[in-house]
Design a protein around this motif. Structure first.
Motif, mmCIF file in Angstrom:
data_model
loop_
_atom_site.group_PDB
_atom_site.id
_atom_site.type_symbol
_atom_site.label_atom_id
_atom_site.label_comp_id
_atom_site.label_asym_id
_atom_site.label_seq_id
_atom_site.Cartn_x
_atom_site.Cartn_y
_atom_site.Cartn_z
ATOM 1 N N LEU A 91 44.228 46.223 40.922
ATOM 2 C CA LEU A 91 45.276 46.652 39.848
ATOM 3 C C LEU A 91 44.797 46.175 38.511
ATOM 4 O O LEU A 91 44.363 46.734 37.484
ATOM 5 C CB LEU A 91 46.654 46.843 39.722
ATOM 6 C CG LEU A 91 47.190 47.783 41.095
ATOM 7 C CD1 LEU A 91 48.636 47.654 41.152
ATOM 8 C CD2 LEU A 91 46.709 49.128 40.561
ATOM 9 N N ARG A 92 44.748 44.780 38.488
ATOM 10 C CA ARG A 92 44.354 43.913 37.075
ATOM 11 C C ARG A 92 42.793 44.042 36.815
ATOM 12 O O ARG A 92 42.513 44.228 35.651
ATOM 13 C CB ARG A 92 44.345 42.325 37.499
ATOM 14 C CG ARG A 92 46.054 42.029 37.742
ATOM 15 C CD ARG A 92 46.040 40.576 37.549
ATOM 16 N NE ARG A 92 47.528 40.026 37.829
ATOM 17 C CZ ARG A 92 47.931 38.923 37.320
ATOM 18 N NH1 ARG A 92 47.160 37.852 36.921
ATOM 19 N NH2 ARG A 92 49.151 38.607 37.605
ATOM 20 N N LEU A 93 42.019 44.367 37.959
ATOM 21 C CA LEU A 93 40.503 44.718 37.623
ATOM 22 C C LEU A 93 40.328 45.994 37.050
ATOM 23 O O LEU A 93 39.528 46.287 35.999
ATOM 24 C CB LEU A 93 39.566 44.586 38.897
ATOM 25 C CG LEU A 93 39.391 43.146 39.537
ATOM 26 C CD1 LEU A 93 38.682 43.291 40.751
ATOM 27 C CD2 LEU A 93 38.086 42.519 38.541
ATOM 28 N N HIS A 94 41.071 47.174 37.729
ATOM 29 C CA HIS A 94 40.600 48.467 37.230
ATOM 30 C C HIS A 94 41.645 49.053 36.429
ATOM 31 O O HIS A 94 41.290 49.951 35.753
ATOM 32 C CB HIS A 94 40.574 49.435 38.839
ATOM 33 C CG HIS A 94 39.658 48.816 39.571
ATOM 34 N ND1 HIS A 94 38.249 49.158 39.441
ATOM 35 C CD2 HIS A 94 39.296 47.963 40.581
ATOM 36 C CE1 HIS A 94 37.524 48.889 40.232
ATOM 37 N NE2 HIS A 94 38.162 48.097 41.142
ATOM 38 N N ALA A 95 42.980 48.612 36.379
ATOM 39 C CA ALA A 95 43.640 49.112 35.306
ATOM 40 C C ALA A 95 43.976 48.094 34.351
ATOM 41 O O ALA A 95 44.420 48.452 33.067
ATOM 42 C CB ALA A 95 45.168 49.360 36.022
ATOM 43 N N GLY A 96 44.033 46.810 34.446
ATOM 44 C CA GLY A 96 44.111 45.892 33.367
ATOM 45 C C GLY A 96 43.042 45.650 32.708
ATOM 46 O O GLY A 96 43.007 44.934 31.689
ATOM 47 N N GLY A 97 41.915 45.868 33.205
ATOM 48 C CA GLY A 97 40.755 45.416 32.502
ATOM 49 C C GLY A 97 40.297 44.043 32.503
ATOM 50 O O GLY A 97 39.165 43.441 31.631
ATOM 51 N N GLU A 98 40.786 43.247 33.558
ATOM 52 C CA GLU A 98 40.534 41.724 33.471
ATOM 53 C C GLU A 98 39.192 41.774 34.409
ATOM 54 O O GLU A 98 38.679 42.560 35.102
ATOM 55 C CB GLU A 98 41.728 41.063 34.394
ATOM 56 C CG GLU A 98 42.839 41.097 33.530
ATOM 57 C CD GLU A 98 43.739 40.074 34.347
ATOM 58 O OE1 GLU A 98 43.286 39.051 34.643
ATOM 59 O OE2 GLU A 98 44.970 40.448 34.590
ATOM 60 N N THR A 99 38.322 40.543 34.215
ATOM 61 C CA THR A 99 37.194 40.499 34.800
ATOM 62 C C THR A 99 37.361 39.286 35.971
ATOM 63 O O THR A 99 38.204 38.851 36.235
ATOM 64 C CB THR A 99 36.179 39.575 33.844
ATOM 65 O OG1 THR A 99 36.591 38.331 33.640
ATOM 66 C CG2 THR A 99 36.052 40.526 32.784
ATOM 67 N N PRO A 100 36.436 39.434 36.991
ATOM 68 C CA PRO A 100 36.161 38.537 38.133
ATOM 69 C C PRO A 100 36.595 37.334 37.829
ATOM 70 O O PRO A 100 37.214 36.410 38.603
ATOM 71 C CB PRO A 100 35.212 38.890 38.977
ATOM 72 C CG PRO A 100 34.659 40.319 38.608
ATOM 73 C CD PRO A 100 35.299 40.566 37.189
ATOM 74 N N SER A 101 35.967 36.828 36.750
ATOM 75 C CA SER A 101 36.082 35.262 36.458
ATOM 76 C C SER A 101 37.471 34.790 35.963
ATOM 77 O O SER A 101 37.907 33.793 36.239
ATOM 78 C CB SER A 101 34.866 34.897 35.196
ATOM 79 O OG SER A 101 35.120 35.749 34.353
ATOM 80 N N THR A 102 38.064 35.920 35.084
ATOM 81 C CA THR A 102 39.481 35.490 34.913
ATOM 82 C C THR A 102 40.539 35.456 35.979
ATOM 83 O O THR A 102 41.539 34.752 35.958
ATOM 84 C CB THR A 102 39.830 36.434 33.611
ATOM 85 O OG1 THR A 102 39.989 37.730 34.220
ATOM 86 C CG2 THR A 102 38.798 36.416 32.331
ATOM 87 N N LEU A 103 40.195 36.378 36.934
ATOM 88 C CA LEU A 103 40.997 36.521 38.006
ATOM 89 C C LEU A 103 40.775 34.988 38.846
ATOM 90 O O LEU A 103 41.831 34.893 39.402
ATOM 91 C CB LEU A 103 40.744 37.701 38.911
ATOM 92 C CG LEU A 103 41.235 39.052 38.230
ATOM 93 C CD1 LEU A 103 40.840 40.189 39.038
ATOM 94 C CD2 LEU A 103 42.896 39.084 38.039
ATOM 95 N N THR A 104 39.575 34.555 38.953
ATOM 96 C CA THR A 104 39.366 33.167 39.646
ATOM 97 C C THR A 104 40.472 32.316 39.020
ATOM 98 O O THR A 104 40.972 31.596 39.617
ATOM 99 C CB THR A 104 38.074 33.033 39.637
ATOM 100 O OG1 THR A 104 37.280 33.920 40.166
ATOM 101 C CG2 THR A 104 37.810 31.651 40.251
ATOM 102 N N GLU A 105 40.379 32.179 37.922
ATOM 103 C CA GLU A 105 41.454 31.345 37.177
ATOM 104 C C GLU A 105 42.767 31.584 37.330
ATOM 105 O O GLU A 105 43.649 30.443 37.797
ATOM 106 C CB GLU A 105 41.257 31.357 35.636
ATOM 107 C CG GLU A 105 39.655 30.848 35.044
ATOM 108 C CD GLU A 105 39.530 31.110 33.612
ATOM 109 O OE1 GLU A 105 40.442 31.656 32.965
ATOM 110 O OE2 GLU A 105 38.259 31.160 33.237
#
Length: 344
Positions: free
Chosen positions: A320-334
Motif C-alpha cells: 500500500l505504501r508503494l502503490h497508494a502512498g507513492g513511497e519508494t523501495p529505498s524509503t521503505l527499506t529505511e
C-alpha cells in the motif's frame, strides 16, 4: 577426438546457493554436491540489511504482498547472477509435484487408509458409501502451498472458484487407481501441479526477469511430465520416503548424505523480519481496513508471534505504501530498519 572436442568446447557450468546469515543454510550441503560432480559453487549471502533492501523491491516486482521470505532470496540470487554475467539458470521446480516430494501429499493418504479391506468389514455398505461421498469432495489433506494460520491454498481457492471443484474432479478421474489411498496421493500430486506450482512459476518468472535472468525448468519437459504422471504411487512414495524413484537415480550421481537429507524448502529464518510488525501501527493497512485500536494491537501481536502472518501483513503494508502512498523501495527499506529498532 570427440571426447576431447567435447571437453574443449563444453560451456562453463557453475552453481549458486543462497547462504542466509541468520538461521540455517544449505550452502555446506550444496558445496558437497558441487565437489562431487565437479561443479564450482558460488554462495549468495543474505543478511538482514540485504533482506530489508530487497523486500520492498520484491513486492514492487510481484505486485503482491510478497508472502514468503524466500522471494527475497530468489531476487538476491538473480541479481548476483546478473552481476556475474549469467543469463540462464536451471532450477528444480516441478520435481516435488511430479514425483511426490511434499510431506502433505503423503498425509493425504492417511485419511483414505480406513478404506483398506480389513477395516471395511466392520462398516455397512450404506455407511461406507455415505462417508466416501463426503470425503471425495475434499480428498486431499491440504495444498502444498499452505501455511499454519494464513492458508495460501485457501486464498487461491477463493480467488479461483474452479479450484473448489478441481480436487474432486481429479480424484474422480483417477477412479481406476486402487487402493483409494494411492488414488488420493496421486491426485494430491496432480492438484499441486495445477495450483501450487502455478503460483511458484509465476513469482519465479517475475523475480528472475527483474534481474534479466531466465529460469528454465528441466523437470517440466513434456515427455518427463508424461512419464512422471503415469508412475504408480510406490515409485513416488515408498518406505515413508517421497520422491523415491528420483532419489534412487540421484544416488548414482550425488552424495547419498544429500540425497537422504530432510527437505527444507528454501527456508529463511523468522529473525530476518522480526520486529517489522511495528510498521503496522501507523500505516496504510490500518486505515484501509479501518481497524479499531484494540484490533490493531491484536494484529501486531499476531504478526509478532507468527512469521507467515508477519510477512503477509507487513507485506500488505509495504504494498500500500508503494502503490497508494507513492513511497519508494529505498524509503521503505529505511522504514523497515526503523521499525525493527523501535520494537517494543
Amino acid at each position: 577426438m570427440i571426447t576431447a572436442l567435447a571437453k574443449r568446447f563444453r560451456p562453463e557450468v557453475h552453481g549458486y546457493v543462497v547462504d542466509p546469515q541468520l538461521g540455517n543454510s544449505e550452502a555446506e550441503d550444496a558445496e558437497r554436491t558441487g565437489r562431487h560432480v565437479g561443479v564450482p559453487l558460488r554462495r549468495v549471502p543474505v543478511d538482514r540489511n540485504r533482506f530489508f533492501e530487497l523486500w520492498p523491491r520484491v513486492i514492487w516486482h510481484l505486485e503482491s504482498d510478497g508472502w514468503h521470505s524466500s522471494h527475497v532470496a530468489l531476487l538476491a540470487l538473480a541479481e548476483r547472477c546478473r552481476a556475474d554475467g549469467v543469463k540462464v539458470l536451471l532450477t528444480g521446480e516441478g520435481a516435488d509435484e511430479l514425483f511426490g516430494g511434499y510431506p502433505l501429499q503423503a498425509l493425504s493418504m492417511k485419511k483414505w487408509r480406513s478404506w483398506s479391506w480389513p477395516r471395511r468389514l466392520v462398516h455397512s455398505k450404506r455407511s461406507l458409501d455415505r462417508r466416501f461421498e463426503q470425503q471425495r469432495h475434499a480428498p486431499y489433506k491440504v495444498s502444498a502451498g499452505s501455511h499454519s494460520q494464513m492458508d495460501r491454498s485457501m486464498v487461491l481457492r477463493a480467488l479461483s472458484p474452479e479450484l473448489n471443484f478441481l480436487q474432486t474432479e481429479i480424484f474422480d478421474r483417477l477412479e481406476p487407481v486402487m487402493p483409494p489411498a494411492d488414488r488420493a496421493f496421486l491426485g494430491s500430486c496432480l492438484y499441486d501441479l495445477y495450483s501450487h506450482l502455478q503460483d511458484i512459476l509465476h513469482r519465479h518468472d517475475r523475480l528472475s526477469m527483474a534481474a534479466s535472468v531466465e529460469l528454465r525448468v528441466p523437470f517440466l519437459e513434456n515427455r518427463l511430465i508424461d512419464f512422471a504422471i503415469h508412475l504408480p504411487r510406490r515409485q513416488k512414495y515408498r518406505d515413508k520416503t517421497g520422491k523415491w524413484l528420483l532419489r534412487k537415480v540421484a544416488e548414482k550421481h550425488i552424495p547419498r548424505q544429500n540425497v537422504q537429507a530432510r527437505k527444507i524448502g528454501f527456508e529463511m529464518s523468522s529473525q530476518f523480519s522480526a520486529g517489522t510488525e511495528t510498521l503496522l501501527r501507523g500505516g496504510f493497512l490500518r486505515d484501509a481496513l479501518k481497524w479499531p485500536a484494540a484490533n490493531l494491537e491484536d494484529m501486531v501481536q499476531l504478526a509478532r508471534r507468527e512469521q507467515p502472518s508477519r510477512l503477509r501483513l507487513v507485506g500488505m503494508e509495504l504494498f500500500l505504501r508503494l502503490h497508494a502512498g507513492g513511497e519508494t523501495p529505498s524509503t521503505l527499506t529505511e522504514a523497515l530498519h526503523a521499525a525493527a529498532r523501535d520494537r517494543s
